[in-house]
Write a protein that holds these residues in place. Structure first.
Motif, PDB file in Angstrom:
ATOM      1  N   SER A   3     -53.198 -88.125 -31.410  1.00 58.06           N
ATOM      2  CA  SER A   3     -52.971 -86.978 -32.295  1.00 58.06           C
ATOM      3  C   SER A   3     -52.567 -85.753 -31.503  1.00 58.06           C
ATOM      4  CB  SER A   3     -54.247 -86.701 -33.106  1.00 58.06           C
ATOM      5  OG  SER A   3     -55.335 -86.414 -32.239  1.00 58.06           O
ATOM      6  N   THR A   4     -53.085 -85.625 -30.265  1.00 53.61           N
ATOM      7  CA  THR A   4     -52.726 -84.487 -29.408  1.00 53.61           C
ATOM      8  C   THR A   4     -51.244 -84.518 -29.058  1.00 53.61           C
ATOM      9  OG1 THR A   4     -54.941 -84.455 -28.447  1.00 53.61           O
ATOM     10  CG2 THR A   4     -53.221 -83.293 -27.249  1.00 53.61           C
ATOM     11  N   GLU A   7     -49.178 -83.671 -32.190  1.00 54.39           N
ATOM     12  CA  GLU A   7     -49.248 -82.230 -32.468  1.00 54.39           C
ATOM     13  C   GLU A   7     -48.405 -81.435 -31.478  1.00 54.39           C
ATOM     14  OE1 GLU A   7     -53.381 -81.397 -32.367  1.00 54.39           O
ATOM     15  OE2 GLU A   7     -53.815 -82.419 -34.275  1.00 54.39           O
ATOM     16  N   ARG A   8     -48.456 -81.837 -30.195  1.00 48.68           N
ATOM     17  CA  ARG A   8     -47.671 -81.119 -29.175  1.00 48.68           C
ATOM     18  C   ARG A   8     -46.170 -81.283 -29.437  1.00 48.68           C
ATOM     19  NH1 ARG A   8     -49.313 -83.706 -25.092  1.00 48.68           N
ATOM     20  NH2 ARG A   8     -47.458 -85.009 -24.753  1.00 48.68           N
ATOM     21  N   ASP A  10     -44.731 -81.998 -32.250  1.00 46.78           N
ATOM     22  CA  ASP A  10     -44.407 -81.237 -33.467  1.00 46.78           C
ATOM     23  C   ASP A  10     -44.214 -79.760 -33.125  1.00 46.78           C
ATOM     24  OD1 ASP A  10     -44.511 -83.471 -35.076  1.00 46.78           O
ATOM     25  OD2 ASP A  10     -46.529 -83.076 -35.842  1.00 46.78           O
ATOM     26  N   ALA A  11     -45.087 -79.242 -32.260  1.00 42.93           N
ATOM     27  CA  ALA A  11     -45.011 -77.833 -31.874  1.00 42.93           C
ATOM     28  C   ALA A  11     -43.751 -77.550 -31.070  1.00 42.93           C
ATOM     29  CB  ALA A  11     -46.246 -77.446 -31.067  1.00 42.93           C
TER      30      ALA A  11
END
Length: 254
Positions: A3-4, A7-8, A10-11
């Motif tokens: 998930s990290t 999320e990264r 995506d950012a």
């Protein structure tokens, strides 16, 4: 993927999209706790997923490279009915024994799909338009040269402009990303804007294919003013203000 990591990435994609273009140094500054190797792996993965476009020194947004509002594949699934309406209206402008140019884009591709098999000469820089036109027997299709944009599946650049400079068209069907009364029609790529301007200069008449959602939107590179075109072919949902603006500019709305 963890998930990290998701999320990264995506950012990173969000940052590139919002900025339009970022350097690798900017990415390192934005993600100080991430190693250079991991960032480069992220950029490679995002490029392969067509969420961003890797460049020599960083990354650019897909919107910048495509020059339109999104990947052609994604655009083909949005506003489908509006594009069908526009295509049906636009094909009524085509006459036998005429020369037309189909610009790239999902709406011009919809028009290519609708065109009747008549004796016409069609030029295009769009691979998807050419594929649709291949079904026609009486229509002759010619593709201009240029550099391949793998996102919009079209050809543009200096070779395209050079090819256009020796041609003339009775009617140009032009795709745009946006329209604002203060800046006219625009798109997100300087290469595509330059080609579109060259096409307008070599066309007897120009018809912009534009669904109503593009009114009031903003893009970086200006194509032309409203007064530089002859028709705006839309989905029937244009604002009264815009239609009045067209009337004043002596542009026919279909």
């Amino acid at each position: 993927m963890s998930s990290t990591m998701i999320e990264r990435r995506d950012a990173i994609a969000a940052l590139v999209t919002s900025e339009g273009s970022v350097t690798f140094s900017q990415l390192k500054k934005a993600f100080p706790d991430v190693s250079e190797m991991t960032l480069r792996t992220d950029l490679k993965a995002l490029d392969e997923a067509r969420r961003i476009v890797r460049t020599h020194g960083g990354a650019r947004s897909v919107e910048y490279v495509v020059g339109t509002d999104d990947l052609l594949l994604n655009r083909n699934t949005r506003n489908v009915e509006a594009k069908a309406i526009i295509a049906r209206k636009a094909k009524e402008l085509v006459r036998p024994d005429s020369t037309i140019f189909l610009d790239s884009g999902s709406t011009t591709t919809a028009l290519a799909r609708e065109l009747d098999d008549m004796r016409t000469l069609v030029f295009t820089n769009s691979l998807t338009c050419a594929a649709e036109l291949a079904r026609l027997e009486r229509t002759r299709t010619i593709m201009i040269g240029g550099s391949l944009n793998r996102y919009s599946l079209s050809l543009n650049g200096s070779k395209s402009i050079e090819d256009v400079s020796s041609l003339s068209f009775d009617l140009l069907f032009l795709g745009v990303t946006s329209f604002q009364s203060s800046s006219g029609f625009a798109c997100g790529s300087d290469d595509e804007a330059a080609l579109k301007r060259a096409l307008i200069a070599h066309a007897e008449k120009t018809a912009v294919l534009m669904d109503s959602s593009k009114l009031g939107q903003k893009s970086t590179f200006k194509i032309c003013d409203l007064s530089d075109v002859d028709y705006v072919v839309s989905d029937g949902n244009l604002t009264e203000h815009f239609k009045k603006y067209c009337e004043e500019a002596e542009v026919t709305v279909l």
